[in-house]
Structure formats: C-alpha cells, structure tokens
Design an enzyme around this catalytic site. Structure first.
Site, PDB file in Angstrom:
ATOM      1  N   HIS A   1       0.858  -1.155  -0.059  1.00  0.00           N
ATOM      2  CA  HIS A   1      -0.030   0.130  -0.018  1.00  0.00           C
ATOM      3  C   HIS A   1       0.885   1.267  -0.068  1.00  0.00           C
ATOM      4  O   HIS A   1       0.690   2.142  -0.738  1.00  0.00           O
ATOM      5  CB  HIS A   1      -0.877  -0.144   1.273  1.00  0.00           C
ATOM      6  CG  HIS A   1      -1.334   1.133   1.433  1.00  0.00           C
ATOM      7  ND1 HIS A   1      -2.973   1.639   1.078  1.00  0.00           N
ATOM      8  CD2 HIS A   1      -1.238   2.474   2.021  1.00  0.00           C
ATOM      9  CE1 HIS A   1      -3.277   2.618   1.515  1.00  0.00           C
ATOM     10  NE2 HIS A   1      -2.400   3.321   2.084  1.00  0.00           N
ATOM     11  N   GLU A   2       1.932   1.353   0.766  1.00  0.00           N
ATOM     12  CA  GLU A   2       2.657   2.437   0.946  1.00  0.00           C
ATOM     13  C   GLU A   2       3.557   2.658  -0.382  1.00  0.00           C
ATOM     14  O   GLU A   2       3.606   3.704  -0.988  1.00  0.00           O
ATOM     15  CB  GLU A   2       3.746   2.404   1.952  1.00  0.00           C
ATOM     16  CG  GLU A   2       3.180   2.216   3.505  1.00  0.00           C
ATOM     17  CD  GLU A   2       1.911   3.314   3.905  1.00  0.00           C
ATOM     18  OE1 GLU A   2       2.173   4.555   3.212  1.00  0.00           O
ATOM     19  OE2 GLU A   2       1.082   3.052   4.398  1.00  0.00           O
TER      20      GLU A   2
ATOM     21  N   HIS B   1       1.586   4.352  -2.930  1.00  0.00           N
ATOM     22  CA  HIS B   1       1.718   5.936  -2.658  1.00  0.00           C
ATOM     23  C   HIS B   1       3.268   6.293  -3.210  1.00  0.00           C
ATOM     24  O   HIS B   1       3.178   7.296  -3.903  1.00  0.00           O
ATOM     25  CB  HIS B   1       1.869   6.394  -1.209  1.00  0.00           C
ATOM     26  CG  HIS B   1       0.270   6.265  -0.493  1.00  0.00           C
ATOM     27  ND1 HIS B   1      -0.703   6.737  -1.211  1.00  0.00           N
ATOM     28  CD2 HIS B   1       0.207   5.580   0.658  1.00  0.00           C
ATOM     29  CE1 HIS B   1      -1.437   6.821   0.009  1.00  0.00           C
ATOM     30  NE2 HIS B   1      -1.174   5.874   0.875  1.00  0.00           N
TER      31      HIS B   1
ATOM     32  N   GLU C   1      -5.864   7.244  -1.133  1.00  0.00           N
ATOM     33  CA  GLU C   1      -5.586   6.172  -0.330  1.00  0.00           C
ATOM     34  C   GLU C   1      -6.250   4.714  -0.958  1.00  0.00           C
ATOM     35  O   GLU C   1      -5.781   3.723  -0.775  1.00  0.00           O
ATOM     36  CB  GLU C   1      -6.290   6.276   1.037  1.00  0.00           C
ATOM     37  CG  GLU C   1      -5.438   7.332   1.844  1.00  0.00           C
ATOM     38  CD  GLU C   1      -4.156   6.851   2.221  1.00  0.00           C
ATOM     39  OE1 GLU C   1      -3.839   5.716   2.186  1.00  0.00           O
ATOM     40  OE2 GLU C   1      -3.158   7.707   2.513  1.00  0.00           O
TER      41      GLU C   1
HETATM   42 ZN    ZN Z   1      -1.884   5.405   2.738  1.00  0.00          ZN
END
Ligand code: ZN
Length: 423
Positions: free
Chosen positions: A277-278, A281, A357
């Site tokens: 997930h990071e 980003h 997100e």
């Molecule tokens: Zn995040």
C-alpha cells in the site's frame, strides 16, 4: 468589545452542545444491514468489549477534535478583543529597536499564551488515549514532545512571520502574491528536510531490524522499482499501541516508514500488504501531488486572507485593537483566518486524500493478491487503534484522510468476488 467576546463565547457553547448531541445521540454508527455478518462487520472480528471500547473512545476523541478547532478561533478573537495582542506588541517595541527581535519577542508571548490555553485540551486528548491503552507514553515523555513542538513551531513561525510582515509593509497591495512565490521553495524545502531533520527530533529511525522480513519487503520493493535504502523502521512502541506506516520526503530523502508496532502486531502477509500500500503511494508520487496541492491552496488562501483581513480591520478594527494590517499585532487575525480557511477546505483535502488511499489499496491488492491478509490487516488496524469501522458522516468528511475501515474491507470483498467471476 465585551459584546464581541460575549457573542463569540455564546456561539461556541451552543456549538459545543450541538456537537455533543450530534456525536452522542443523533448519529447511528452501526453497520448497514447488507454488511452485517460479513468480514466488514466489526462484530465478527472484535470482542463485545473491544467493540464497546472503540465506540466510546472514538466518540470522545471526535468530540475533542470538534471542540479544539473553534476553540483556537475563540482564543484568537479573545486575544485581540482584550487588547492582549496590542500589549505584546508594546512589550516588544519597549524591549528592542530591532524589528527582527521585536518579532521574536512578540511571537514568544503570543505562542506562550496560546500554548498555555490549548495545553489542557491536548492533555485531555493524551489522557484519553492513555486511559484506553492507545497511548503508552509517560507524562514526562508526552510533555517533552509538547516542548519540542513549541520550539519547532516557534522557529518556523519566526521565519514565516518575519518575511510575511516585511512583505506586507513593503508591498501593501501585492504582498500576498510575493508571499506565495516565496512559499514555494519553502514548502519544497520543508518536504525535503522533514524526514531527516524534523521527524528525528521526535522519534528514532533505523533500517528494518528483522532481516528476514526485510529481505521479503525489499523483494517486493524491487518489483515496484523502489531503492532498498528508502525503507525505514521507526520506534513508536514507546509511545503508542496503534499501527501505522507512511511515505514521506522528496528526492533523495523520500522514504517509506513502518512503525515498529505494525511490524510487531501484524503477520508477515499483512505487513507485506501494508508495505505494498505504501509502495503504491510512492510509485504514484502522492507526496509530489500533495506538495503541488499545498502550493495551490497557499495561493488561494493568501489571496483570500489579504481580502478578508483588510475588510475585517475596516469593519471591526476598533473592537480588535488593530489599526492597520501592517502592524504585527494583527497576527492573531491572520492565524484565525488561516485556521478558518484550513478547516473549510479540509473536507475537500480529505476527499482527495481518500481517493489516493483507495488507489494505494487497489495497487497493493493487485501486487500482493492476498485478500485474506489485506482484510485481516485492516481488522487489526481497527482493533489496535480502537477506531470506528463506520464513523459518523461529519467525522468522516472532516477527519478521515483514509476511507473508513468499512469502505476498505467492502472494496476488498467486492474485488475478490469480481476476480472469482472473471475466472
Ligand atoms: Zn496510505
């Protein structure tokens, strides 16, 4: 003047009562019928006690948030209306002839007063988190962080305010535009030094300690073209039981940071999902979009503040003890307007953040392909932070930079169902 204070305090108390009614009596945070019994239903993964605690804790935390923001506005109005800001300016001019030093003195008294009056609310938030076992800091540790906060803000404010009032005095009409131009390198510089200068003032950062896990994470990072030296662990377990991970910094200082609590409490597959997930980003350059967004909002904000400040001084200058925008004692009005504008655009900023997100969640599930681990990591996130799975609407739009846990798990469920039907 008395009238202004009475009105402001009166409105604040009505607002407080309305918020208590809204958060404690009006809203229904139970799970919508169609999701009852699914993996998104907290009753399926929290014990009744955890469920009750998370509801109580969230309600109190949300109330504190909604009390704190307008409390700052009230404080600035009172500081102006009682003539305290003017007093501080007089003290500053009496202390020294140097304008830079006058700013330093004025700012010190103003910051001190604001800190003294906001400390009780901060302390309540700390006590609350401690009571519910989220915050694990000792009081002296907490106080140390507050003191660091005070000085970091003081130094930043000193730089900003000195330049700002110099511009206002020199370019009465166009100061806001020049201030914006100067803010661009400043914002970029702050984003650049944040992970290496500011963050280490509060916490310790180091390479991942679990070498076996590190190898797996770096393998994942390699797939996403993220250089290995950009992954860090931060020692947060001495402060909190909550879980987190984030991306920060730009250029050579950009990095992915995992809280040690996350590494301790989650299973390996779950950590890899959070990591992915990071990485989402990182790969989608959300930090850079964020910096660009700040730059744009700063332009609109400064333009609006210039207009509003001049209009308010013309109208209420006598009550607020401000003769001219050029006087340093107009600063609380500047802060008041910035805070008001910040709060009013926060639903928009949060909506953009929730969109990013969600994109990172999608990236992560496509990379790891492990829906079960993804869902259980969100469930653990809710349990560890005692967060509401389905928060009230106002809480979501003003506080949630992430989709709610309900939304995130529902997305993963439908993602998996779709994949199954595709087969
Ligand atoms: Zn995040």
């Amino acid at each position: 003047m008395r009238k202004l204070i009475n009105w402001s305090v009166g409105i604040y108390f009505i607002y407080v009562l309305l918020m208590i009614w809204y958060l404690f009596y009006f809203v229904d945070t139970s799970i919508p019928k169609e999701f009852k019994g699914t993996k998104a239903d907290p009753a399926t993964f929290l014990t009744p006690r955890e469920l009750m605690l998370s509801e109580q804790y969230s309600q109190m935390k949300n109330l504190l948030f909604f009390l704190a923001v307008p409390y700052d506005w009230l404080l600035y109005i009172v500081i102006l209306a009682l003539g305290l800001s003017r007093k501080f300016q007089e003290w500053a001019t009496a202390t020294t002839k140097w304008p830079a030093l006058q700013t330093a003195v004025y700012l010190f008294w103003l910051s001190l007063l604001v800190t003294v009056f906001t400390l009780p609310l901060n302390f309540l938030a700390y006590r609350l988190a401690k009571e519910y076992g989220i915050n694990t800091q000792t009081f002296s540790h907490w106080l140390k962080d507050e003191i660091i906060d005070f000085w970091v803000n003081y130094v930043l404010m000193f730089i900003i305010v000195s330049v700002l009032y110099w511009l206002i005095r020199k370019f009465a009409k166009r100061w806001w535009f020049y201030a914006w131009l100067l803010s661009i390198p400043f914002i970029v510089f702050l984003a650049f030094i944040q992970p290496v200068v500011i963050d280490p003032l509060y916490n310790d950062f180091y390479p991942l300690r679990d070498k076996e896990l590190e190898a797996k994470i770096l393998l994942l990072a390699e797939q996403a073209n993220i250089p290995a030296e950009h992954v860090f662990e931060v020692n947060m377990s001495e402060k909190t039981n909550a879980l987190n991970a984030y991306v920060t910094g730009i250029g050579p200082n950009s990095r992915i940071v995992l809280w040690d609590t996350t590494l301790e409490r989650l299973k390996e597959d779950e950590i890899l999902f959070i990591m992915a997930h990071e990485m989402g980003h990182y790969v989608m350059k959300h930090i850079y979009w964020g910096v660009a967004g700040y730059v744009l909002l700063t332009l609109i904000g400064l333009y609006a503040v210039n207009k509003l400040m001049k209009w308010m001084i013309q109208r209420w200058g006598v009550c607020l003890h401000i003769k001219n925008i050029k006087e340093l004692n107009s600063l609380p009005l500047f802060f008041l307007l910035i805070s008001l504008l910040n709060f009013s655009v926060s639903p928009f900023v949060n909506a953009v953040s929730r969109y990013e997100e969600h994109a990172a969640d999608r990236y992560a599930i496509e990379l790891t392909n492990n829906t079960e681990a993804a869902i259980s990591s969100f469930q653990e996130l809710a349990r560890a932070g005692l967060s509401q799975v389905n928060p009230p609407y106002l809480v979501k739009i003003f506080r949630y930079g992430h989709p709610t846990i309900l939304e995130r798990i529902v997305f993963l469920n439908t993602y998996e169902q779709q994949r199954e039907t595709d087969w």
